[in-house]
Design an enzyme around this catalytic site. Structure first.
Site, mmCIF file in Angstrom:
data_model
loop_
_atom_site.group_PDB
_atom_site.id
_atom_site.type_symbol
_atom_site.label_atom_id
_atom_site.label_comp_id
_atom_site.label_asym_id
_atom_site.label_seq_id
_atom_site.Cartn_x
_atom_site.Cartn_y
_atom_site.Cartn_z
ATOM 1 N N HIS A 32 0.742 -1.062 -0.042
ATOM 2 C CA HIS A 32 -0.027 0.029 0.029
ATOM 3 C C HIS A 32 0.829 1.279 -0.022
ATOM 4 O O HIS A 32 1.547 1.801 0.787
ATOM 5 C CB HIS A 32 -0.995 0.018 1.275
ATOM 6 C CG HIS A 32 -1.803 1.068 1.287
ATOM 7 N ND1 HIS A 32 -3.134 1.013 0.701
ATOM 8 C CD2 HIS A 32 -1.733 2.428 1.559
ATOM 9 C CE1 HIS A 32 -3.816 2.030 0.697
ATOM 10 N NE2 HIS A 32 -2.937 3.024 1.215
ATOM 11 N N CYS A 33 0.968 1.703 -0.917
ATOM 12 C CA CYS A 33 1.759 3.003 -1.397
ATOM 13 C C CYS A 33 1.151 3.949 -2.660
ATOM 14 O O CYS A 33 0.344 3.407 -3.047
ATOM 15 C CB CYS A 33 3.357 2.762 -1.482
ATOM 16 S SG CYS A 33 3.497 1.556 -3.039
ATOM 17 N N HIS A 34 1.651 5.097 -2.491
ATOM 18 C CA HIS A 34 0.949 6.055 -3.728
ATOM 19 C C HIS A 34 2.017 6.804 -4.386
ATOM 20 O O HIS A 34 3.069 6.673 -3.866
ATOM 21 C CB HIS A 34 0.090 6.979 -2.992
ATOM 22 C CG HIS A 34 -0.874 6.646 -2.087
ATOM 23 N ND1 HIS A 34 -2.061 6.121 -2.351
ATOM 24 C CD2 HIS A 34 -0.852 6.496 -0.467
ATOM 25 C CE1 HIS A 34 -2.759 5.478 -1.239
ATOM 26 N NE2 HIS A 34 -1.986 5.960 -0.333
ATOM 27 N N ARG A 125 -10.148 0.773 -6.347
ATOM 28 C CA ARG A 125 -10.476 1.297 -4.999
ATOM 29 C C ARG A 125 -11.903 2.069 -4.755
ATOM 30 O O ARG A 125 -12.181 2.945 -5.922
ATOM 31 C CB ARG A 125 -9.287 2.341 -4.625
ATOM 32 C CG ARG A 125 -9.158 2.388 -3.100
ATOM 33 C CD ARG A 125 -8.152 3.339 -2.929
ATOM 34 N NE ARG A 125 -7.674 3.563 -1.393
ATOM 35 C CZ ARG A 125 -7.196 4.366 -0.829
ATOM 36 N NH1 ARG A 125 -6.782 5.498 -1.403
ATOM 37 N NH2 ARG A 125 -6.979 4.372 0.665
ATOM 38 N N ARG A 131 -14.728 13.127 3.773
ATOM 39 C CA ARG A 131 -13.859 14.331 3.775
ATOM 40 C C ARG A 131 -12.804 14.205 2.580
ATOM 41 O O ARG A 131 -12.049 15.434 2.263
ATOM 42 C CB ARG A 131 -13.056 14.496 5.083
ATOM 43 C CG ARG A 131 -12.210 13.274 5.369
ATOM 44 C CD ARG A 131 -11.688 13.312 6.861
ATOM 45 N NE ARG A 131 -11.321 12.254 7.430
ATOM 46 C CZ ARG A 131 -9.951 11.320 6.919
ATOM 47 N NH1 ARG A 131 -9.191 12.025 6.457
ATOM 48 N NH2 ARG A 131 -9.744 10.416 7.581
ATOM 49 N N TYR A 158 -12.150 1.764 1.476
ATOM 50 C CA TYR A 158 -11.486 2.682 2.560
ATOM 51 C C TYR A 158 -12.771 3.322 3.218
ATOM 52 O O TYR A 158 -13.479 3.926 2.481
ATOM 53 C CB TYR A 158 -10.820 3.704 1.803
ATOM 54 C CG TYR A 158 -9.953 4.430 2.685
ATOM 55 C CD1 TYR A 158 -9.544 3.950 3.965
ATOM 56 C CD2 TYR A 158 -9.479 5.599 2.301
ATOM 57 C CE1 TYR A 158 -8.909 4.641 4.784
ATOM 58 C CE2 TYR A 158 -8.916 6.356 3.376
ATOM 59 C CZ TYR A 158 -8.410 5.985 4.472
ATOM 60 O OH TYR A 158 -7.702 6.818 5.499
ATOM 61 N N ASP A 258 2.084 3.197 3.092
ATOM 62 C CA ASP A 258 1.249 4.373 3.040
ATOM 63 C C ASP A 258 1.967 5.460 2.547
ATOM 64 O O ASP A 258 1.379 6.559 2.417
ATOM 65 C CB ASP A 258 0.486 4.686 4.070
ATOM 66 C CG ASP A 258 -0.833 5.521 3.641
ATOM 67 O OD1 ASP A 258 -1.492 5.286 2.557
ATOM 68 O OD2 ASP A 258 -1.077 6.374 4.631
ATOM 69 N N ASN A 263 -2.165 13.529 3.718
ATOM 70 C CA ASN A 263 -3.394 13.994 4.315
ATOM 71 C C ASN A 263 -2.964 13.930 6.058
ATOM 72 O O ASN A 263 -3.857 13.886 7.140
ATOM 73 C CB ASN A 263 -4.681 13.792 4.273
ATOM 74 C CG ASN A 263 -5.406 14.365 3.283
ATOM 75 O OD1 ASN A 263 -5.439 15.570 3.144
ATOM 76 N ND2 ASN A 263 -5.818 13.580 2.321
#
Length: 305
Positions: A32-34, A125, A131, A158, A258, A263
């Site tokens: 899980h990374c972006h 996803r 938010r 999510y 992550d 955020n």
């Protein structure tokens, strides 16, 4: 907000992550990374809720190598909306060492889905954190899930723990493997045996197609980051929750950094210390291998598993 004006309060990713003391098993996957942009090359979506720092594939792959991982699963960031070009570019540049989880709309064509598959995408996803995204009708999401099921993809969901009762029926009707991000974001100030987290465990028990990522202690913790490298009680309040999920469902858990930590405010985690958190939640070599190698390979590289 201008195209490149970062959201106020946004923290840049850690510039000098430490080398982990814990050595991950050979073939480990950061699941899980972006990637964010770079915005000049891959513009952020006009409808985004935030503008991040640039965090491109070169930085991600450098972090992968520093932490000792072999592969990445790159999850489409909400700041890019359904424009998956940065994700696809990173997967294609990885030499087969990255897979992707995309965001798609109902209007996507079968040809475009096939192109994403060829690039390495293996899931979509669905984000229910209000938010971060605007509401997408559930009938549209269900239609997308049915289409990607034919490709052998899965759905990543999510959401926040308080919303699970409302979303339960929709989640359990999905026709794919379902992967929950970050254990459904439990409130770790509550008992691990309390009603909220017990409902999440019941969700996994009753539905063997449901997996969970035991990631993001820095996002869930109230006790905060470690003061020193190697401290035994880093994010200690998250440990019982992750341990419970891993102990009960060892073949349906994943872990990821992550990076670059969207955020986050207050502190930006040292990714090396996040890796050192792993043996506290998966204390044996067997559990570590399942969490970091066997499970993500089975889900994302089944042809090699």
């Amino acid at each position: 907000m201008t195209p490149f004006e970062k959201t106020p309060g946004w923290l840049d990713w850690h510039p000098r992550p430490s080398k982990p003391r814990f050595r991950v098993p050979e073939g480990a996957v950061d699941a899980h990374c972006h990637v964010f942009g770079p915005g000049a090359e891959f513009p952020f979506a006009p409808e985004r809720k935030y503008t991040p720092c640039d965090a491109g594939k070169e930085q991600l792959f450098a972090l992968r190598d520093r932490l000792g991982f072999a592969r990445n699963v790159i999850v489409q960031a909400t700041c890019h909306g359904a424009d998956n070009r940065a994700l696809v570019d990173a997967c294609q540049a990885s030499g087969g060492r990255a897979r992707g989880v995309a965001t798609v709309r109902r209007s996507i064509t079968d040809e475009e889905l096939q192109q994403l598959h060829a690039a390495g995408v293996r899931g979509v996803r669905f984000n229910f954190v209000k938010r971060l995204v605007d509401f997408t009708p559930k009938d549209e999401l269900m239609e997308i899930a049915a289409r990607v099921a034919t490709l052998g993809w899965h759905v990543v969901i999510y959401f926040e723990a308080a919303d699970l009762p409302e979303l339960w029926d929709f989640f359990t009707a999905l026709p794919t493997t379902v992967v929950v991000d970050h254990m459904g974001r439990p409130d770790v100030s509550q008992p691990v045996d309390g009603p909220e987290f017990s409902l999440f465990l019941q969700f996994m028990r009753q539905h063997p197609n449901v997996w969970s990522k035991v990631s993001c202690p820095e996002r869930l913790s109230l006790s905060g980051p470690p003061a020193l490298h190697g401290e035994q009680h880093a994010y200690r309040d998250v440990v019982p929750f992750a341990r419970r999920v891993i102990d009960e469902f060892p073949d349906r858990v994943l872990w990821g950094t992550d990076w670059p930590h969207p955020n986050l405010k207050g502190h930006m985690p040292d990714d090396g210390l996040l890796v050192d958190f792993i043996p506290h939640i998966a204390p044996t070599p067997e559990l570590q291998h399942r969490l970091l190698v066997a499970n993500p390979m089975r889900l994302y590289w089944p042809e090699e598993a």
